[in-house]
Design an enzyme around this catalytic site. Sequence first.
Site, mmCIF file in Angstrom:
data_model
loop_
_atom_site.group_PDB
_atom_site.id
_atom_site.type_symbol
_atom_site.label_atom_id
_atom_site.label_comp_id
_atom_site.label_asym_id
_atom_site.label_seq_id
_atom_site.Cartn_x
_atom_site.Cartn_y
_atom_site.Cartn_z
ATOM 1 N N ARG A 299 -24.242 11.204 26.613
ATOM 2 C CA ARG A 299 -25.052 11.703 27.736
ATOM 3 C C ARG A 299 -24.383 11.378 29.070
ATOM 4 O O ARG A 299 -24.358 12.203 29.992
ATOM 5 C CB ARG A 299 -26.445 11.075 27.685
ATOM 6 C CG ARG A 299 -27.319 11.703 26.623
ATOM 7 C CD ARG A 299 -28.635 10.995 26.479
ATOM 8 N NE ARG A 299 -29.376 10.940 27.741
ATOM 9 C CZ ARG A 299 -30.628 10.481 27.841
ATOM 10 N NH1 ARG A 299 -31.258 10.064 26.767
ATOM 11 N NH2 ARG A 299 -31.236 10.450 28.990
ATOM 12 N N CYS B 29 -3.905 -7.292 6.016
ATOM 13 C CA CYS B 29 -4.996 -7.331 7.007
ATOM 14 C C CYS B 29 -5.784 -8.638 6.906
ATOM 15 O O CYS B 29 -6.468 -9.031 7.846
ATOM 16 C CB CYS B 29 -5.939 -6.147 6.793
ATOM 17 S SG CYS B 29 -5.057 -4.598 6.550
ATOM 18 N N TRP C 10 -32.167 5.955 21.574
ATOM 19 C CA TRP C 10 -30.875 6.642 21.752
ATOM 20 C C TRP C 10 -29.796 5.666 21.320
ATOM 21 O O TRP C 10 -29.613 4.632 21.950
ATOM 22 C CB TRP C 10 -30.644 7.019 23.221
ATOM 23 C CG TRP C 10 -31.505 8.133 23.716
ATOM 24 C CD1 TRP C 10 -32.699 8.018 24.345
ATOM 25 C CD2 TRP C 10 -31.221 9.534 23.630
ATOM 26 N NE1 TRP C 10 -33.189 9.251 24.661
ATOM 27 C CE2 TRP C 10 -32.304 10.210 24.235
ATOM 28 C CE3 TRP C 10 -30.165 10.290 23.101
ATOM 29 C CZ2 TRP C 10 -32.364 11.593 24.324
ATOM 30 C CZ3 TRP C 10 -30.228 11.659 23.205
ATOM 31 C CH2 TRP C 10 -31.320 12.307 23.801
ATOM 32 N N GLU D 101 10.078 -4.722 -5.331
ATOM 33 C CA GLU D 101 9.473 -5.451 -4.206
ATOM 34 C C GLU D 101 10.307 -6.698 -3.966
ATOM 35 O O GLU D 101 10.479 -7.510 -4.870
ATOM 36 C CB GLU D 101 8.014 -5.805 -4.526
ATOM 37 C CG GLU D 101 7.385 -6.850 -3.601
ATOM 38 C CD GLU D 101 7.460 -6.502 -2.111
ATOM 39 O OE1 GLU D 101 7.044 -5.392 -1.721
ATOM 40 O OE2 GLU D 101 7.942 -7.344 -1.319
ATOM 41 N N ALA E 253 0.801 -1.231 0.000
ATOM 42 C CA ALA E 253 0.000 0.000 0.000
ATOM 43 C C ALA E 253 0.833 1.280 0.000
ATOM 44 O O ALA E 253 0.586 2.202 -0.788
ATOM 45 C CB ALA E 253 -0.929 -0.012 1.216
ATOM 46 N N ASP F 261 3.754 2.351 6.655
ATOM 47 C CA ASP F 261 4.267 1.946 7.968
ATOM 48 C C ASP F 261 5.694 2.403 8.250
ATOM 49 O O ASP F 261 6.139 2.368 9.396
ATOM 50 C CB ASP F 261 4.238 0.410 8.081
ATOM 51 C CG ASP F 261 2.844 -0.140 8.298
ATOM 52 O OD1 ASP F 261 1.871 0.638 8.232
ATOM 53 O OD2 ASP F 261 2.725 -1.356 8.539
ATOM 54 N N SER G 219 0.702 -5.241 -3.807
ATOM 55 C CA SER G 219 -0.648 -4.808 -3.397
ATOM 56 C C SER G 219 -1.514 -5.917 -2.825
ATOM 57 O O SER G 219 -2.543 -6.286 -3.384
ATOM 58 C CB SER G 219 -1.373 -4.179 -4.591
ATOM 59 O OG SER G 219 -0.973 -2.861 -4.708
HETATM 60 C C1 LIG Z 1 -1.739 -9.600 10.300
HETATM 61 C C2 LIG Z 1 -2.011 -8.150 10.008
HETATM 62 C C3 LIG Z 1 -3.296 -7.653 10.108
HETATM 63 C C4 LIG Z 1 -3.544 -6.309 9.849
HETATM 64 N N1 LIG Z 1 -4.835 -5.831 9.933
HETATM 65 C C5 LIG Z 1 -5.101 -4.542 9.644
HETATM 66 C C6 LIG Z 1 -6.428 -4.037 9.661
HETATM 67 O O1 LIG Z 1 -7.385 -4.792 9.912
HETATM 68 N N2 LIG Z 1 -6.641 -2.714 9.374
HETATM 69 C C7 LIG Z 1 -5.601 -1.871 9.059
HETATM 70 O O2 LIG Z 1 -5.846 -0.679 8.788
HETATM 71 N N3 LIG Z 1 -4.320 -2.321 9.014
HETATM 72 C C8 LIG Z 1 -4.054 -3.626 9.305
HETATM 73 N N4 LIG Z 1 -2.757 -4.094 9.239
HETATM 74 C C9 LIG Z 1 -1.681 -3.166 8.914
HETATM 75 C C10 LIG Z 1 -1.513 -3.000 7.422
HETATM 76 O O3 LIG Z 1 -1.414 -4.238 6.804
HETATM 77 C C11 LIG Z 1 -0.265 -2.175 7.178
HETATM 78 O O4 LIG Z 1 -0.417 -0.930 7.802
HETATM 79 C C12 LIG Z 1 -0.030 -1.964 5.683
HETATM 80 O O5 LIG Z 1 0.220 -3.186 5.050
HETATM 81 C C13 LIG Z 1 1.159 -1.023 5.494
HETATM 82 O O6 LIG Z 1 1.479 -0.943 4.152
HETATM 83 P P1 LIG Z 1 2.976 -0.590 3.718
HETATM 84 O O7 LIG Z 1 2.994 -0.682 2.238
HETATM 85 O O8 LIG Z 1 3.388 0.658 4.382
HETATM 86 O O9 LIG Z 1 3.862 -1.721 4.366
HETATM 87 P P2 LIG Z 1 3.929 -3.297 4.074
HETATM 88 O O10 LIG Z 1 2.579 -3.865 3.879
HETATM 89 O O11 LIG Z 1 4.799 -3.850 5.150
HETATM 90 O O12 LIG Z 1 4.680 -3.381 2.683
HETATM 91 C C14 LIG Z 1 6.017 -3.038 2.546
HETATM 92 C C15 LIG Z 1 6.563 -3.838 1.407
HETATM 93 O O13 LIG Z 1 7.879 -3.367 1.129
HETATM 94 C C16 LIG Z 1 8.705 -4.475 0.832
HETATM 95 N N5 LIG Z 1 10.081 -4.034 1.123
HETATM 96 C C17 LIG Z 1 10.587 -3.627 2.312
HETATM 97 N N6 LIG Z 1 11.863 -3.253 2.172
HETATM 98 C C18 LIG Z 1 12.172 -3.404 0.870
HETATM 99 C C19 LIG Z 1 13.362 -3.174 0.121
HETATM 100 N N7 LIG Z 1 14.467 -2.705 0.698
HETATM 101 N N8 LIG Z 1 13.341 -3.452 -1.206
HETATM 102 C C20 LIG Z 1 12.219 -3.929 -1.807
HETATM 103 N N9 LIG Z 1 11.070 -4.175 -1.115
HETATM 104 C C21 LIG Z 1 11.052 -3.913 0.191
HETATM 105 C C22 LIG Z 1 8.196 -5.577 1.735
HETATM 106 O O14 LIG Z 1 8.525 -6.846 1.224
HETATM 107 C C23 LIG Z 1 6.689 -5.318 1.723
HETATM 108 O O15 LIG Z 1 6.030 -6.057 0.719
HETATM 109 C C24 LIG Z 1 -2.487 -5.446 9.490
HETATM 110 C C25 LIG Z 1 -1.178 -5.958 9.382
HETATM 111 C C26 LIG Z 1 -0.941 -7.286 9.627
HETATM 112 C C27 LIG Z 1 0.452 -7.836 9.498
#
Ligand SMILES: Cc1cc2nc3c(=O)[nH]c(=O)nc-3n(C[C@H](O)[C@H](O)[C@H](O)COP(=O)(O)OP(=O)(O)OC[C@H]3O[C@@H](n4cnc5c(N)ncnc54)[C@H](O)[C@@H]3O)c2cc1C
Length: 445
Positions: free
Chosen positions: A439, A44, A431, A34, A12, A280, A40
């Site tokens: 309230r 969650c 309510w 990646e 994301a 993140d 993508s």
């Molecule tokens: C089990 C679980 C349940 C969750 N449930 C929820 C929920 O219900 N609601 C909610 O809002 N959020 C939830 N989250 C959190 C949400 O999934 C994360 O906030 C979101 O995925 C963040 O997206 P991101 O792209 O920042 O990070 P990530 O999803 O961690 O993606 C980062 C990507 O970068 C890649 N990467 C990292 N370093 C490098 C590099 N040097 N070179 C190439 N690639 C690299 C990794 O392989 C990864 O695919 C959950 C997370 C988990 C683990």
Amino acid sequence: VVDRLVIVGGDAGGMAAASQVRKGAPDAEIVALERGHWTSYSACGIPYLVGGEIDDVEQLIARRPQDFRDRDRVDVRIRHEAVAVDLAARKVEVRDLERDRTYRLGFDHLLLGTGGVPVRPNLAGIDLPFVHGVQTLDDAVHLVKHAQEVSCSRVVVVGGGYIGLEIAEAFTRRGLHVTVVERNQYVLGLFDAPLGQRVTQAMRREGIEVHLQVDVLGFRDGVVLTTQGELEAELVLLGLGVAPNSALARDAGLRLGVRDAVVVDRRQRTSAEGVWAAGDCCQSRNLVSGEPVHVPLGTVANKQSRVAGINIGGGYATFPGVLGTAISRFCALEVARTGLSTAEAARAGFESVTSVIDSTTQAGYMPDAEPMTVLLVVERRTGRLLGAQIVGGAGSAKRIDTFAVAITAGMTVEQIVQLDLAYAPPFSGVWDPVQVAAREAIKQI
Ligand SMILES: Cc1cc2nc3c(=O)[nH]c(=O)nc-3n(C[C@H](O)[C@H](O)[C@H](O)COP(=O)(O)OP(=O)(O)OC[C@H]3O[C@@H](n4cnc5c(N)ncnc54)[C@H](O)[C@@H]3O)c2cc1C
């Protein structure tokens, strides 16, 4: 004008920007790196994969590399890891993990969407193969495979964070015996005690063993060492929260902030010209306290990445900040929170009162009405809502969104009582519990 954008991270935080950049800059070259196998995906959805509600990992993929190539002309390179960034030369060093070779890739804009990593405390044996953290889909696939290979029957979850608890429940659904070890007096430390305690009770009712006020000291093969003895397990899951994956940014010399998250401004610009971050890996601002925070949520990652993409494409967009609105389901309970807890309000210097009410999800006489509890944190002198938490049966937790809107709008509990909310017996009492809670808070202040 963007000539070449390099995106690091295929989920994301990285990829939500791609289509925005393409809209603003039709001729730009976009390369996405990646290191895992998927782009993508819904992290969650991982607990539902572990629990067997979803049986195919492919169901969690929103957009595949080919979708990005076809729709937005993004050159997606999976199994390619960015290992270093040279800001002066404006080059990324890339490791092609399949062909075992390294090359340098020039950029004029760089978007870091490297995500987070599960917190791994420095304990003896933490690197043993039976200790897992889960963040990416690759992690999840590895976890499920390991559980099957060792014919796992006992799992220990270290820490009562929401990811750990969701996976604890998932393993219980698979018929495994699960023990949660938590240092505090209740699980879900981001909640106030009365609600955290209800979740703890619900988990116990479901057969999950919950050990409170116990610290983990280390791991030996098949054994978790704690301050109250040893626990046997074929598999350990770390549920201690998520830290920003910011090593690449740190080594490049970018400014880091709270918990070492990458510092960004409201347009998602980092401290270096032409370098952006979203998701993140980066910091946000809490809309109530005004303080910098690290809130690793998919909702936040998608919005920040969209903002970054619009700006990289030459447009103008800002990300205002977060309330930390989150929702989950543990066993039969729905759980949600937004804004500040009582402890967070105190730390931010607010004088607040906390009120708790018990209500029902539908009119009390309806056969499917379920109990729900609402806790509000309100500024004492102004009556302004600072935070809200909900625990209850089916239909309770999504009401948190009403509170999120109210906090964003700076509403007082008096104004919330006056809101023209919908009512019919299958949905609430006359309510709504949102207003019953407001309230009660008025009485307290
Ligand atoms: C089990 C679980 C349940 C969750 N449930 C929820 C929920 O219900 N609601 C909610 O809002 N959020 C939830 N989250 C959190 C949400 O999934 C994360 O906030 C979101 O995925 C963040 O997206 P991101 O792209 O920042 O990070 P990530 O999803 O961690 O993606 C980062 C990507 O970068 C890649 N990467 C990292 N370093 C490098 C590099 N040097 N070179 C190439 N690639 C690299 C990794 O392989 C990864 O695919 C959950 C997370 C988990 C683990």
